[in-house]
Structures are given as C-alpha cells and as structure tokens.
Design a protein around this motif. Structure first.
Motif, PDB file in Angstrom:
ATOM      1  N   ALA A  80       0.854  -1.192   0.000  1.00 24.80           N
ATOM      2  CA  ALA A  80       0.000   0.000   0.000  1.00 24.80           C
ATOM      3  C   ALA A  80       0.887   1.237   0.000  1.00 24.80           C
ATOM      4  CB  ALA A  80      -0.903   0.006   1.234  1.00 24.80           C
ATOM      5  N   PRO A  81       0.333   2.396  -0.314  1.00 21.96           N
ATOM      6  CA  PRO A  81       1.138   3.627  -0.285  1.00 21.96           C
ATOM      7  C   PRO A  81       1.684   3.888   1.123  1.00 21.96           C
ATOM      8  CG  PRO A  81      -0.958   4.017  -1.379  1.00 21.96           C
ATOM      9  CD  PRO A  81      -1.022   2.644  -0.802  1.00 21.96           C
ATOM     10  N   LYS A  82       2.983   4.089   1.230  1.00 19.37           N
ATOM     11  CA  LYS A  82       3.630   4.291   2.533  1.00 19.37           C
ATOM     12  C   LYS A  82       3.570   5.739   3.006  1.00 19.37           C
ATOM     13  CE  LYS A  82       5.073   0.038   2.583  1.00 19.37           C
ATOM     14  NZ  LYS A  82       4.168  -0.941   3.125  1.00 19.37           N
ATOM     15  N   TYR A  83       3.236   6.682   2.145  1.00 22.45           N
ATOM     16  CA  TYR A  83       3.245   8.098   2.504  1.00 22.45           C
ATOM     17  C   TYR A  83       1.985   8.525   3.247  1.00 22.45           C
ATOM     18  CZ  TYR A  83       0.713   7.951  -1.899  1.00 22.45           C
ATOM     19  OH  TYR A  83      -0.150   7.619  -2.901  1.00 22.45           O
ATOM     20  N   ASN A 115      -0.453   1.721 -10.917  1.00 25.11           N
ATOM     21  CA  ASN A 115       0.814   1.026 -11.140  1.00 25.11           C
ATOM     22  C   ASN A 115       0.988  -0.257 -10.336  1.00 25.11           C
ATOM     23  OD1 ASN A 115       1.813   2.848 -13.023  1.00 25.11           O
ATOM     24  ND2 ASN A 115       2.663   4.175 -11.435  1.00 25.11           N
ATOM     25  N   TYR A 116       0.309  -0.414  -9.210  1.00 23.51           N
ATOM     26  CA  TYR A 116       0.515  -1.574  -8.341  1.00 23.51           C
ATOM     27  C   TYR A 116      -0.772  -2.383  -8.224  1.00 23.51           C
ATOM     28  CZ  TYR A 116       4.857   0.620  -6.915  1.00 23.51           C
ATOM     29  OH  TYR A 116       6.100   1.178  -6.916  1.00 23.51           O
ATOM     30  N   ASP A 117      -0.581  -3.691  -8.102  1.00 30.09           N
ATOM     31  CA  ASP A 117      -1.714  -4.586  -7.921  1.00 30.09           C
ATOM     32  C   ASP A 117      -1.743  -5.034  -6.464  1.00 30.09           C
ATOM     33  OD1 ASP A 117      -3.927  -5.998  -8.720  1.00 30.09           O
ATOM     34  OD2 ASP A 117      -2.777  -7.812  -9.203  1.00 30.09           O
ATOM     35  N   PHE A 175      -8.803  -6.995  -0.531  1.00 28.79           N
ATOM     36  CA  PHE A 175      -9.172  -6.380   0.746  1.00 28.79           C
ATOM     37  C   PHE A 175      -8.373  -5.097   0.999  1.00 28.79           C
ATOM     38  CE2 PHE A 175      -8.648  -6.014   5.396  1.00 28.79           C
ATOM     39  CZ  PHE A 175      -9.979  -5.787   5.725  1.00 28.79           C
ATOM     40  N   PHE A 176      -7.086  -5.147   0.720  1.00 27.84           N
ATOM     41  CA  PHE A 176      -6.249  -3.968   0.943  1.00 27.84           C
ATOM     42  C   PHE A 176      -6.506  -2.897  -0.113  1.00 27.84           C
ATOM     43  CE2 PHE A 176      -3.850  -7.514   2.859  1.00 27.84           C
ATOM     44  CZ  PHE A 176      -4.059  -7.142   4.174  1.00 27.84           C
ATOM     45  N   LYS A 177      -6.899  -3.333  -1.307  1.00 29.33           N
ATOM     46  CA  LYS A 177      -7.292  -2.363  -2.332  1.00 29.33           C
ATOM     47  C   LYS A 177      -8.569  -1.640  -1.890  1.00 29.33           C
ATOM     48  CE  LYS A 177      -7.394  -1.685  -7.151  1.00 29.33           C
ATOM     49  NZ  LYS A 177      -6.334  -1.989  -8.059  1.00 29.33           N
ATOM     50  N   LEU A 178      -9.498  -2.374  -1.266  1.00 30.55           N
ATOM     51  CA  LEU A 178     -10.726  -1.766  -0.749  1.00 30.55           C
ATOM     52  C   LEU A 178     -10.410  -0.749   0.344  1.00 30.55           C
ATOM     53  CD1 LEU A 178     -13.869  -1.736  -0.578  1.00 30.55           C
ATOM     54  CD2 LEU A 178     -13.622  -3.461   1.222  1.00 30.55           C
TER      55      LEU A 178
END
Length: 171
Positions: free
Chosen positions: A29-32, A73-75, A79-82
């Motif tokens: 997931a995005p770390k920022y 850009n990332y798959d 669940f984490f995409k949600l």
C-alpha cells in the motif's frame, strides 16, 4: 454542502484516516499516507498552527493524485485495495473540512493573492528588525536612543587615572 462540512469533526476524520493508513501500511500500500495523517493529528491539535493546517491540506490534496497513480501502477489484494480506496474517498471530505476550518480562522488555502510578504517566521540576528531585541540597536534607531548596552561591549568610563583622551575601558 457548507453546513454538512461544518458538522464534520476534523479530529475524527484525521483519526480514521490515520487508522486506515496504519492498517494498510504493513502490506502492499502507499507508505506516505501514514506520515501525512500523523502530521494531520499534530496540525489539527495545534491551536496556533494555521500554517500547519495549510501544509497538511496541501499534502493531503497532493496525495490524492499520488494514490490514483499508485493504484494504477501496483496490484493489491482485494481487501487492501478496498481499504486504500476507502482511504482515498475519506480524503475528500477531510480536505474540504480543513479548507473550511482554515477559512473560519481567517486564512484560506492559497498565497493571499500576490502578497507573499506576510508575517515573518524568523528575525535577523543582531536585532536588524524594526522591533529590536535583546538590547541591540535596530537599523531604524539612532545610537543615542539605545539605553541598555549588551554585555561585553566597551563604554567610555571617566576615571581618576591618567589616560589618553577618548580611550575606552572594558566593563
């Protein structure tokens, strides 16, 4: 719409955003997002921090664009995409609420037109500002108007010992 935004609690929005970004930070997931929302907690709780609120609003607004690029850009696992999408959706009312909060405090999001000379955050060393500080002479002030002398300076002291005219003695 403005009434709806005023009823939203900025602290709860930031806490939910922090919780969601913390939950997905251990995975792909995005770390920022976590550091931005942690800064948002600080900015929201700081009573004199108009500049902090502006910075948080700018960072959160920019992170929306980065989230869209990141998801393209990332798959991710579904669940984490949600959770990432929920976090992205949560950012919109958070941004609008903070913008409304800034307008209520008398400062909007922007540079106040073309006036970039607002209040200074720092002062020149040696008291070269118009207010002067710590006994230093300011640029606007004459040498006679200065009352206290800073420690370690030399002054002319009359004494009974013979000395050359105009000689100085350290104090």
């Amino acid at each position: 719409m403005a009434d709806f935004l005023q009823r939203l609690d900025t602290s709860k929005l930031v806490l939910v955003g922090t919780g969601l970004s913390f939950a997905v930070s251990a995975f792909e997931a995005p770390k920022y997002n976590l550091p931005i929302f942690l800064f948002g907690i600080y900015a929201q709780e700081n009573p004199d921090g108009v500049q902090s609120l502006q910075t948080f609003t700018y960072l959160l607004s920019a992170s929306v664009i980065y989230d869209i690029i990141w998801m393209y850009n990332y798959d991710q696992h579904w669940f984490f995409k949600l959770l990432t999408i929920l976090l992205l959706v949560l950012k919109f009312p958070t941004i609008l609420t903070f913008m409304s909060s800034l307008q209520q405090r008398g400062s909007g999001v922007g540079f106040r037109g073309s006036d970039l000379s607002g209040a200074t955050v720092w002062a020149m060393p040696g008291g070269f500002t118009s207010g002067g500080r710590d006994g230093y002479q300011t640029v606007d002030e004459s040498a006679d108007a200065q009352t206290p002398k800073p420690l370690g300076t030399t002054i002319q002291v009359p004494s009974s010992q013979p000395h050359a005219p105009g000689a100085y003695q350290t104090v």
